[in-house]
Write an enzyme that holds these catalytic residues in place. Structure first.
Site, PDB file in Angstrom:
ATOM      1  N   ASP A   1       0.807  -1.222   0.000  1.00  0.00           N
ATOM      2  CA  ASP A   1       0.000   0.000   0.000  1.00  0.00           C
ATOM      3  C   ASP A   1       0.838   1.268   0.000  1.00  0.00           C
ATOM      4  OD1 ASP A   1      -2.605  -0.902  -0.033  1.00  0.00           O
ATOM      5  OD2 ASP A   1      -2.724  -1.144   2.133  1.00  0.00           O
TER       6      ASP A   1
HETATM    7  C1  BGC Z   1       0.167   1.289   6.363  1.00  0.00           C
HETATM    8  C2  BGC Z   1      -0.162   0.080   5.528  1.00  0.00           C
HETATM    9  C3  BGC Z   1      -1.634  -0.040   5.375  1.00  0.00           C
HETATM   10  C4  BGC Z   1      -2.241   1.258   4.874  1.00  0.00           C
HETATM   11  C5  BGC Z   1      -3.737   1.116   4.868  1.00  0.00           C
HETATM   12  C6  BGC Z   1      -0.471   2.515   5.765  1.00  0.00           C
HETATM   13  O1  BGC Z   1      -0.200   3.624   6.568  1.00  0.00           O
HETATM   14  O2  BGC Z   1       1.548   1.440   6.462  1.00  0.00           O
HETATM   15  O3  BGC Z   1       0.361  -1.094   6.133  1.00  0.00           O
HETATM   16  O4  BGC Z   1      -1.933  -1.069   4.482  1.00  0.00           O
HETATM   17  O5  BGC Z   1      -1.849   2.336   5.676  1.00  0.00           O
HETATM   18  O6  BGC Z   1      -4.457   2.238   4.816  1.00  0.00           O
HETATM   19  C1  NOJ Z   2      -1.776  -3.789   5.361  1.00  0.00           C
HETATM   20  C2  NOJ Z   2      -2.942  -3.831   4.434  1.00  0.00           C
HETATM   21  O1  NOJ Z   2      -4.103  -4.219   5.128  1.00  0.00           O
HETATM   22  C3  NOJ Z   2      -2.680  -4.768   3.274  1.00  0.00           C
HETATM   23  O2  NOJ Z   2      -3.763  -4.731   2.381  1.00  0.00           O
HETATM   24  C4  NOJ Z   2      -1.404  -4.401   2.592  1.00  0.00           C
HETATM   25  O3  NOJ Z   2      -1.178  -5.343   1.567  1.00  0.00           O
HETATM   26  C5  NOJ Z   2      -0.252  -4.373   3.568  1.00  0.00           C
HETATM   27  N1  NOJ Z   2      -0.556  -3.502   4.664  1.00  0.00           N
HETATM   28  C6  NOJ Z   2       1.056  -3.926   2.911  1.00  0.00           C
HETATM   29  O4  NOJ Z   2       1.042  -2.572   2.661  1.00  0.00           O
END
Ligand code: BGC
Ligand code: NOJ
Length: 814
Positions: free
Chosen positions: A487
């Protein structure tokens, strides 16, 4: 250092001191009513949706940590001493404190001045309530008078509004008190037809429903005036902060025990039957009273608790293994399966690190969570697939999440993550392989929930793949959109505003930034799809997917291989990400795992070289890092990934979700020792002994473990709600142990360490129980299969015959 130990026979983790490095939590509830509970009684409850139907209040980021909970205060009425048997909130030193977290229940037991108190919390199967059983025992020589004060603080339903809109909220709280039951009915007079209640089995010496009366002015949860003074004030909340507190007065002879039962629940009335009668505004309690009565009855409570145990027996029995590694066994047999249920239920919505107000059910998250859950309750997995697909857009694109209460997609947490739709194909393939239920493909489902847009699920899957093919970049690789699985690799966001959300801010509709990860995922999904097409006689489509897979593979071979590993991406300038040409972020884990799972580089030496590079550059004693070197400064063209300090989260932590992909890749190359070693590094049970470093619960996986570049290398964060649960379960059971559902039947192809002499397992599959014995006879991974004593060609056990209930499977590894 350890803070407790596993009790595998009872499927419990036993915490032996309350001051764990972080709250060590458990979940209550399975389908609609949920609770989070910490080892010191903290946590909260909600009905279906952690944001919109929050039942009790919890204060995230509070000091001390973990305030708001299920409190029972005890008072020795002779000495006036007060304490809380769950340690919090009074935190008096207790004798013999233990917290047992089990499957859907938590029991906290302690002694204080020879008064023993045990509280068991659980949510009965199919009930919208939780039961607290308090048992107080007098171990003194003298009769003792004890007062018990329960307490919950009600949330005014919408948890986000509850923490922001005080000018309104301090005015709207309403309760009703009817004998031993406190009803929380804020907004019930107007548009809500649901209310909460808190009931007690014993006659009351008093009650309170106004927080400030109970606590006293300027006092906290650790010093409530009513408890200290030993007398409830029968307060009735009008606005401010409604609570529920019952005062029960107990007289206990030496050796005597007494049980008090509390029931905290949620109830809905039909819109036209909300009130006792049309003229009054009192809650109609006709349908709730029998429910309350049932669960205040100790016999019924014991039956309900037994049923909960049986429910978990039947779910966990589906896969049970016995290997030389106790840590692997207890994860597969108990805790990992349990965590898979939790992630399936809650996605990433409510934990001690997910506030419950932000995210609903993530599209890619739910699709992946299903992989670790589908064998347990396939009917629920089926429904989840249908719900997800019905939020899909006509373009094949996906909302990044949907709200569990409305089942509608929403973009509030961002959109345009170009990997999202592909995960649906992976989930459906896993569902069909597990169940053989091909009828799911014919289910008519709307696009974007718009009535009249129904098309069979099959059509949705095709559009998922078309979505990728309609978004191909200059190197023939898939465009990344806002991001892919990672993400935070935001190649089209270019955010320079402080505080702006990388996930939601307007994104460039870039036509340059491409993802090698999505290329791998596309091939994985397209290969599943072509098997689906083959088996449903869509032969032209089979040819089409074969040719698209070939094209995508060529694109990866041409532009996605960096010499010693797979490249991660191309950014918006067309520059490489995850390449030896980069100064930071030279190698990433995700494309190594995904491309090899998709079969790329397996026929030549590239898969092996990619994994050797992982070992050299990314493997650490605490797991495999996401990338190296970590980003030491902010890169506008890379986005959130470089916003984290080095070693944390997406900036080069051990982002646990990705490790099982490498484990799987190692098994694909037949490297049993390496696959198992990586698994053992990640396994929280194996990390139990370094509790002061790991800090999170040793019974569940956490999202990240701080990486080598971090000041706190080895420290786990964000426990419970992570895709790590499903993927480690798949990696351990289907790849290391090799017990894998396929289109044709159950396959058993273990890739285990050299040092293992074998293992045994039971696996229920399509109504038949397979008792599996694996024996190592040689050093390799080739197998000879015997069914009920007879040798069988290949490594797939043919589907069970009608009525066949059990098969003995023997595997010799040569
Ligand atoms: C986090 C990710 C997460 C995303 C979701 C980010 O700030 O680092 O792990 O998937 O937010 O909104
Ligand atoms: C948490 C999110 O829920 C997931 O969808 C994503 O793949 C991982 N973070 C990595 O960013």
């Amino acid at each position: 250092m350890q803070y407790g130990s596993f009790d595998d026979a009872h499927r419990e983790y036993v915490i032996s001191r309350p001051d764990t490095p972080l709250p060590w939590i458990n979940y209550l509830g399975n389908e609609s009513y949920f609770g989070l509970i910490s080892n010191t009684g903290g946590g909260y409850s909600f009905y279906r949706d952690a944001r919109l139907r929050r039942i009790t209040r919890y204060r995230y980021n509070n000091v001390p940590f973990d305030y708001g909970g299920r409190y029972i205060y005890l008072r020795d009425d002779d000495s006036g001493e007060v304490w809380t048997p769950t340690w919090q909130p009074i935190r008096k030193e207790l004798e013999n404190y233990t917290c047992r977290h089990g499957m859907g229940y938590t029991t906290i037991k302690s002694r204080y001045n020879q008064i023993e108190a045990e509280v068991r919390f659980f949510v009965p199967i199919e009930a919208d309530l939780e039961v607290w059983q308090l048992k107080v025992t007098n171990h003194r020589q003298d009769p003792t008078k004890i007062s018990a004060f329960s307490c919950v603080e009600f949330c005014l339903w919408d948890a986000w509004d509850d923490v922001t809109n005080f000018q309104r909220n301090f005015n709207i709280g309403e309760v009703e008190i009817d004998e031993e039951v406190i009803y929380h009915k804020t907004e019930y007079r107007e548009r809500r037809n649901h209310f909460a209640y808190f009931a007690c089995s014993d006659p009351l010496a008093g009650y309170d429903t106004q927080r400030e009366t109970f606590l006293g002015p300027y006092r906290g949860w650790d010093d409530p005036q009513v408890v200290v003074e030993g007398k409830s004030l029968n307060s009735e909340a009008h606005g401010w902060a409604p609570i529920g507190s019952h005062h029960v007065s107990l007289m206990l002879n030496p050796g005597e025990s007494h049980q008090v039962i509390y029931v905290l629940g949620y109830h809905e009335n039909p819109a036209d039957q909300k009130f006792e009668d049309a003229a009054c505004q009192r809650v109609n309690k006709r349908t709730v009273k029998p429910v309350i009565k049932k669960y205040l009855d100790p016999d019924q409570v014991e039956i309900a608790f037994r049923e909960l145990g049986e429910f978990w027996d039947s779910l966990l029995n589906i896969i049970q293994v016995k290997t030389p590694d106790v840590n692997l066994d207890r994860m597969v047999n108990i805790w990992n399966a349990y965590q898979c249920m939790t992630t399936f239920n809650l996605s990433r919505s409510a934990s001690f690190y997910e506030s419950g107000v932000g995210r609903g059910l993530g599209f890619r998250d739910s699709a992946q969570d299903l992989l670790g859950f589908v064998h347990m309750i396939p009917t629920r997995a089926r429904q989840r697939i249908l719900d997800l697909a019905a939020t899909q857009m006509e373009s094949g694109g996906a909302y990044h999440q949907y709200q569990p209460l409305t089942k509608r997609g929403n973009n509030a947490v961002g959109g345009n993550f170009n990997d999202d739709p592909l995960w649906l194909v992976i989930a459906v393939a896993a569902y069909i392989k597990e169940t053989g239920d091909w009828s799911i493909l014919d289910e008519p489902l709307n696009y974007d929930n718009v009535p009249g847009s129904e098309k069979p699920l099959y059509d949705h899957l095709q559009r998922s793949l078309m979505y990728t093919l309609a978004r191909i970049g200059p190197h023939g690789l898939p465009l990344i959109g806002r991001a892919d699985w990672n993400d935070c690799l935001n190649l089209n966001t270019f955010s320079s505003e402080p505080g702006e959300s990388f996930q939601t801010t307007t994104n460039k509709d870039g036509k340059v930034a491409e993802s090698v990860f999505i290329a791998g995922l596309f091939i994985l999904a397209a290969r599943e799809m072509l098997e689906i097409c083959r088996r449903t006689n869509h032969l032209r489509e089979v040819d089409n997917y074969i040719s698209e897979v070939k094209k995508m593979k060529e694109a990866v071979n041409r532009s996605g291989w960096d010499g010693e590993w797979f490249l991660r991406a191309y950014d918006d300038y067309g520059s490489k990400v995850g390449s030896k040409e980069c100064q930071e972020g030279r190698i990433y884990i995700e494309p190594q795992g995904m491309c090899i799972m998709a079969g790329i580089g397996v026929d030549d030496d590239r898969a092996g070289r990619s994994l050797a590079s992982v070992r050299t550059h990314l493997a650490t004693p605490h797991g495999i890092l996401l990338h190296q070197p970590a980003y030491t400064r902010y890169y506008l063209q890379l986005g959130e990934i470089s916003s984290y300090p080095p070693g944390y989260k997406e900036n080069a932590s051990v982002f646990c979700h990705t490790n099982p992909w490498i484990i799987i890749a190692e098994t694909i190359l037949g490297h049993g020792d390496q696959a198992y070693d990586y698994y053992a590094l990640l396994n929280p049970s194996a990390r139990e002994k370094i509790g002061e470093i790991h800090r999170c619960e040793p019974y569940v996986f956490a999202q990240t473990v701080a990486g080598r570049d971090a000041a706190t290398f080895g420290e786990a964060k964000n426990s419970w709600l992570t895709g790590t649960a499903a993927w480690t379960f798949v990696a351990a059971t289907q790849y290391i142990l090799g017990i894998r559902p396929t289109w044709e039947g159950l396959q058993v192809v273990p890739v285990i360490p050299q040092g293992w002499e074998g293992f045994t397992a039971q696996r229920q599959f399509r109504g038949c129980m397979y008792f599996i014995t694996v024996e190592r006879k040689g050093t390799g991974n080739s197998i000879t299969l015997f069914l009920d004593g007879n040798p069988v060609e290949g490594n797939i056990i043919p589907l069970p015959k009608e009525g066949q209930k059990q098969v003995n499977v023997k595997i010799e590894l040569l």
